[in-house]
Design a protein around this motif. Sequence first.
Motif, PDB file in Angstrom:
ATOM      1  N   THR A 269       0.809  -1.321  -0.030  1.00  0.00           N
ATOM      2  CA  THR A 269       0.014  -0.017   0.109  1.00  0.00           C
ATOM      3  C   THR A 269       1.033   1.145   0.078  1.00  0.00           C
ATOM      4  OG1 THR A 269      -1.830  -1.126   1.176  1.00  0.00           O
ATOM      5  CG2 THR A 269      -1.961   1.349   1.158  1.00  0.00           C
ATOM      6  N   CYS A 270       0.530   2.242  -0.802  1.00  0.00           N
ATOM      7  CA  CYS A 270       1.119   3.497  -0.740  1.00  0.00           C
ATOM      8  C   CYS A 270       0.311   4.230   0.394  1.00  0.00           C
ATOM      9  CB  CYS A 270       0.924   4.278  -2.034  1.00  0.00           C
ATOM     10  SG  CYS A 270       1.499   5.831  -2.275  1.00  0.00           S
TER      11      CYS A 270
ATOM     12  N   LEU B  21       5.372  15.963 -14.079  1.00  0.00           N
ATOM     13  CA  LEU B  21       5.300  15.759 -12.636  1.00  0.00           C
ATOM     14  C   LEU B  21       5.525  14.491 -12.271  1.00  0.00           C
ATOM     15  CD1 LEU B  21       4.085  16.756  -9.720  1.00  0.00           C
ATOM     16  CD2 LEU B  21       1.861  15.942 -10.751  1.00  0.00           C
ATOM     17  N   LEU B  22       5.310  13.255 -12.856  1.00  0.00           N
ATOM     18  CA  LEU B  22       5.574  11.963 -12.243  1.00  0.00           C
ATOM     19  C   LEU B  22       6.922  11.756 -12.478  1.00  0.00           C
ATOM     20  CD1 LEU B  22       2.761   9.754 -13.482  1.00  0.00           C
ATOM     21  CD2 LEU B  22       2.902  10.998 -11.490  1.00  0.00           C
ATOM     22  N   GLN B  23       7.874  12.233 -13.478  1.00  0.00           N
ATOM     23  CA  GLN B  23       9.222  12.336 -13.395  1.00  0.00           C
ATOM     24  C   GLN B  23      10.003  12.833 -12.259  1.00  0.00           C
ATOM     25  OE1 GLN B  23      11.097  13.986 -17.227  1.00  0.00           O
ATOM     26  NE2 GLN B  23      10.081  12.390 -18.329  1.00  0.00           N
ATOM     27  N   LEU B  24       9.200  14.233 -11.762  1.00  0.00           N
ATOM     28  CA  LEU B  24       9.539  15.000 -10.822  1.00  0.00           C
ATOM     29  C   LEU B  24       9.579  14.101  -9.338  1.00  0.00           C
ATOM     30  CD1 LEU B  24       8.556  18.333 -11.624  1.00  0.00           C
ATOM     31  CD2 LEU B  24      10.772  17.642 -11.825  1.00  0.00           C
ATOM     32  N   MET B  25       8.541  13.620  -9.391  1.00  0.00           N
ATOM     33  CA  MET B  25       8.299  12.654  -8.140  1.00  0.00           C
ATOM     34  C   MET B  25       9.068  11.624  -8.184  1.00  0.00           C
ATOM     35  SD  MET B  25       5.827  14.429  -6.878  1.00  0.00           S
ATOM     36  CE  MET B  25       5.762  13.414  -5.410  1.00  0.00           C
ATOM     37  N   LYS B  26       9.615  11.098  -9.463  1.00  0.00           N
ATOM     38  CA  LYS B  26      10.454   9.616  -9.358  1.00  0.00           C
ATOM     39  C   LYS B  26      11.703  10.024  -8.807  1.00  0.00           C
ATOM     40  CE  LYS B  26       8.303   7.014 -12.838  1.00  0.00           C
ATOM     41  NZ  LYS B  26       8.395   6.353 -14.448  1.00  0.00           N
ATOM     42  N   SER B  27      12.270  11.487  -9.110  1.00  0.00           N
ATOM     43  CA  SER B  27      13.499  12.116  -9.132  1.00  0.00           C
ATOM     44  C   SER B  27      13.654  12.659  -7.813  1.00  0.00           C
ATOM     45  CB  SER B  27      14.029  12.970 -10.191  1.00  0.00           C
ATOM     46  OG  SER B  27      13.128  14.214 -10.026  1.00  0.00           O
ATOM     47  N   GLY B  28      12.839  12.505  -6.913  1.00  0.00           N
ATOM     48  CA  GLY B  28      13.035  12.927  -5.611  1.00  0.00           C
ATOM     49  C   GLY B  28      11.923  13.735  -4.612  1.00  0.00           C
ATOM     50  N   GLY B  29      10.801  13.805  -5.543  1.00  0.00           N
ATOM     51  CA  GLY B  29       9.555  14.443  -5.055  1.00  0.00           C
ATOM     52  C   GLY B  29       8.958  13.636  -3.929  1.00  0.00           C
ATOM     53  N   THR B  30       9.007  12.368  -4.333  1.00  0.00           N
ATOM     54  CA  THR B  30       8.133  11.161  -3.459  1.00  0.00           C
ATOM     55  C   THR B  30       9.228  11.206  -2.229  1.00  0.00           C
ATOM     56  OG1 THR B  30       7.190   9.950  -5.396  1.00  0.00           O
ATOM     57  CG2 THR B  30       7.512   8.750  -3.209  1.00  0.00           C
ATOM     58  N   GLN B  31      10.370  11.107  -2.643  1.00  0.00           N
ATOM     59  CA  GLN B  31      11.348  10.799  -1.393  1.00  0.00           C
ATOM     60  C   GLN B  31      11.238  12.117  -0.360  1.00  0.00           C
ATOM     61  OE1 GLN B  31      13.317   8.139  -1.023  1.00  0.00           O
ATOM     62  NE2 GLN B  31      14.105   8.858   0.863  1.00  0.00           N
ATOM     63  N   HIS B  32      11.036  13.056  -0.600  1.00  0.00           N
ATOM     64  CA  HIS B  32      10.873  14.205   0.343  1.00  0.00           C
ATOM     65  C   HIS B  32       9.556  14.054   0.964  1.00  0.00           C
ATOM     66  CE1 HIS B  32      10.041  18.252   1.998  1.00  0.00           C
ATOM     67  NE2 HIS B  32       8.935  18.241   1.146  1.00  0.00           N
ATOM     68  N   SER B  33       8.522  13.526   0.504  1.00  0.00           N
ATOM     69  CA  SER B  33       7.129  13.321   1.078  1.00  0.00           C
ATOM     70  C   SER B  33       7.365  12.174   1.943  1.00  0.00           C
ATOM     71  CB  SER B  33       6.286  12.782  -0.153  1.00  0.00           C
ATOM     72  OG  SER B  33       4.783  12.457   0.556  1.00  0.00           O
ATOM     73  N   LYS B  34       7.976  11.091   1.679  1.00  0.00           N
ATOM     74  CA  LYS B  34       8.463   9.865   2.498  1.00  0.00           C
ATOM     75  C   LYS B  34       9.041  10.462   3.821  1.00  0.00           C
ATOM     76  CE  LYS B  34      10.164   6.184   0.574  1.00  0.00           C
ATOM     77  NZ  LYS B  34      11.001   5.378  -0.208  1.00  0.00           N
TER      78      LYS B  34
ATOM     79  N   TRP C  38       5.522   2.789  -2.950  1.00  0.00           N
ATOM     80  CA  TRP C  38       5.195   4.049  -3.856  1.00  0.00           C
ATOM     81  C   TRP C  38       5.429   4.023  -5.171  1.00  0.00           C
ATOM     82  CZ3 TRP C  38       7.473   3.453   0.824  1.00  0.00           C
ATOM     83  CH2 TRP C  38       6.883   3.979   1.945  1.00  0.00           C
ATOM     84  N   GLU C  39       5.692   2.601  -5.824  1.00  0.00           N
ATOM     85  CA  GLU C  39       5.661   2.235  -7.065  1.00  0.00           C
ATOM     86  C   GLU C  39       4.494   1.584  -7.651  1.00  0.00           C
ATOM     87  OE1 GLU C  39      10.374   1.313  -7.867  1.00  0.00           O
ATOM     88  OE2 GLU C  39       9.264  -0.136  -6.994  1.00  0.00           O
TER      89      GLU C  39
ATOM     90  N   GLY D   5       9.630   3.208 -10.477  1.00  0.00           N
ATOM     91  CA  GLY D   5       9.952   4.286 -10.312  1.00  0.00           C
ATOM     92  C   GLY D   5       8.968   4.768  -9.026  1.00  0.00           C
ATOM     93  N   GLU D   6       9.362   5.568  -7.926  1.00  0.00           N
ATOM     94  CA  GLU D   6       8.547   5.902  -7.041  1.00  0.00           C
ATOM     95  C   GLU D   6       7.729   7.206  -7.364  1.00  0.00           C
ATOM     96  OE1 GLU D   6      10.538   4.198  -2.990  1.00  0.00           O
ATOM     97  OE2 GLU D   6      10.843   6.354  -3.369  1.00  0.00           O
ATOM     98  N   VAL D   7       6.551   6.934  -7.807  1.00  0.00           N
ATOM     99  CA  VAL D   7       5.640   8.165  -8.393  1.00  0.00           C
ATOM    100  C   VAL D   7       4.645   8.687  -7.293  1.00  0.00           C
ATOM    101  CG1 VAL D   7       5.573   7.233 -10.834  1.00  0.00           C
ATOM    102  CG2 VAL D   7       3.794   6.377  -8.938  1.00  0.00           C
ATOM    103  N   GLY D   8       4.730   7.856  -6.111  1.00  0.00           N
ATOM    104  CA  GLY D   8       3.918   8.353  -4.890  1.00  0.00           C
ATOM    105  C   GLY D   8       2.527   8.425  -5.108  1.00  0.00           C
ATOM    106  N   HIS D   9       1.920   8.970  -4.103  1.00  0.00           N
ATOM    107  CA  HIS D   9       0.322   9.386  -4.280  1.00  0.00           C
ATOM    108  C   HIS D   9      -0.206  10.059  -5.616  1.00  0.00           C
ATOM    109  CE1 HIS D   9      -3.503  11.508  -3.462  1.00  0.00           C
ATOM    110  NE2 HIS D   9      -3.692  10.506  -2.493  1.00  0.00           N
ATOM    111  N   GLU D  10       0.658  10.811  -6.107  1.00  0.00           N
ATOM    112  CA  GLU D  10      -0.020  11.518  -7.518  1.00  0.00           C
ATOM    113  C   GLU D  10       0.154  10.508  -8.567  1.00  0.00           C
ATOM    114  OE1 GLU D  10       2.285  12.876  -5.246  1.00  0.00           O
ATOM    115  OE2 GLU D  10       1.448  14.928  -5.019  1.00  0.00           O
TER     116      GLU D  10
END
Length: 592
Positions: free
Chosen positions: A378-379, A416-429, A448-449, A455-460
């Motif tokens: 689960t995310c 946006l999803l590229q940005l999430m994969k490159s660090g945005g999701t890590q910040h949220s985590k 988060w994948e 790649g970790e796209v997170g909630h978005e």
Amino acid sequence: MASNDLHAISTNWLKSLEVASSTGDTASFVSHFLTDGWFRDLLCFSWQFRTLSGQGKIRGFLSEVVEGKSRLEYSGPRDFRLDDHTVNAPSPFKLPGLQGIEGVQGAFTFSIINPAAYGRGFFRLVQDVDGTWKALTLFTNMQDLVGHEESSADGLYEGRKMTWEENVDAKFRAIEADPTALIVGGGQSGLMCAARLGKLGIRALVIEKNARVGDSWRQRYPNLTLRGPAYQSSMLYSPYPTNFPKFIPKGKLANFLESYAVNQELCIWLSSTVALGPVYDSVSARWTVEVQHGNRKITLNPKHLVLATGSGRPHIPTWDGMDDFQGALYHSDFHRDAEQFRGKRVAVVGAGNASADICQDFVAHGAAEVTIIQRSATCVVSSTAAAKSHFKLPFSDNTPLEELDFYINTMPRAFLLQLMKSGGTQHSKMLDKELHEGLRKAGFNLTWELSPGSGEVGHEGFLLERSSSGTMLDVGCGQLIIEGKVKQGQGITHFDKEGIMFKDGSKLSADVIVLATGNESVMKTVGALLGEEVTERLPPKVWGLDAEGELNQTYRPSGHPGLWFAIGPFGIARFFSKHLGLQILAQEVGIA
């Protein structure tokens, strides 16, 4: 960066872009982008939603021939004006992710020749290797068709011969006699589409299967509240009262939707369903739809059929032995009363938002034991972290919602999803580090994948690809799992008369099993409603992102003439109801 510098950079770039645009110089227009820049267009250059990545694809799109001209020359955007007087005026920006991308962003207005329309755009500029300011992203959005802008009647005008009640009654009679658009579903999406179409002068009739507007929320499980803040979950034209709670309970929302339908003067047939599969006549460009309206069957012939049916029927997986289980077994859509199971052993299959809420409901009402059973990882994002990331506002919540909706949609979704994969999701985590560590220790699987290694796209990413299926926006269930008040299980093999068996050989005895296993896909609902003759002409998927990063068949051409899908959360319906209306309006006035 000083405001004068921001303004100068924006003005110079925009003036140069206008010269290229107004002269139809595609090569020059494209040179205003970074080599790997992004261009998102909603209806300004075609009657479609397009996102292009890289100068080559952008050039290819704008160079396509339309009536003997390049697409850029044919559409002819011009009269560019920097939008200085809104919250989207030139400002600095910094994007999430590891790259640390910074630059200048701002909105502008423009006009279009073909079709005659008004547009609004948004740019994000960064410096390339030689210091030249170029577009990392450019967004162009049709706002209105010239001469067909949204109405703004004030209710008082000279020579009026009808009372307000008489005027509404006459309007409803005209709609019922010959609806241009028939909207199936009276939830928030259907209501906002009807309100938008009405402001554009399009006769829209809504049919709703329930006895009251809002019942689709009113009849759901007792402790349901909106996961998004009230401001971002507002209805079109009608924000919630300022004294509403930040997270609106489902009953309060249902009552608001009912009042919204009245205040927006929407023509709605309640207790009404599509009786037979609608038939489309390509010669007359009209549907034949038989509607069961109360105890009457009525045949309608709308030009447009808008499906705003929301989530589909309950999805009920099957396991061997389910019929042998001797306790209570039901889908989460039918969860109403946890109190009746006080002192009982409860298992909730599924680990998303509904299952989390229902677990909390059982704990609050004294169930002897509550177990949440994951079928996959689960995310999980806490509501606190979401407020600092996903729901973080770029401006004050006193800002008109139109500005927020516009700004949010300026970002190409694939980027946006590229940005999430490159660090945005890590910040949220990192905001949920303690929560996630506790859940892992309890044996709860996290991801988060969308698929392993993607790649970790997170909630978005889960929202855009899966309508948030597989996510838990946590409002307390996570802590219950950590504390052991909600136990955890995984890997169902089969049921027996006493409960559930797992892959590790263990058994969970239960008095109650709730299947929080989601709902059927939109296409399954559509197949049951429209029949094979229509659905075989449709692409296989509604919602989720297409190859360019736009939502499949949602508020855009569906693949079948006169058929539209209007689904998604409040913000999507609020913004894209305008695009749906513009496309229908363009067809009605003969320019599309």
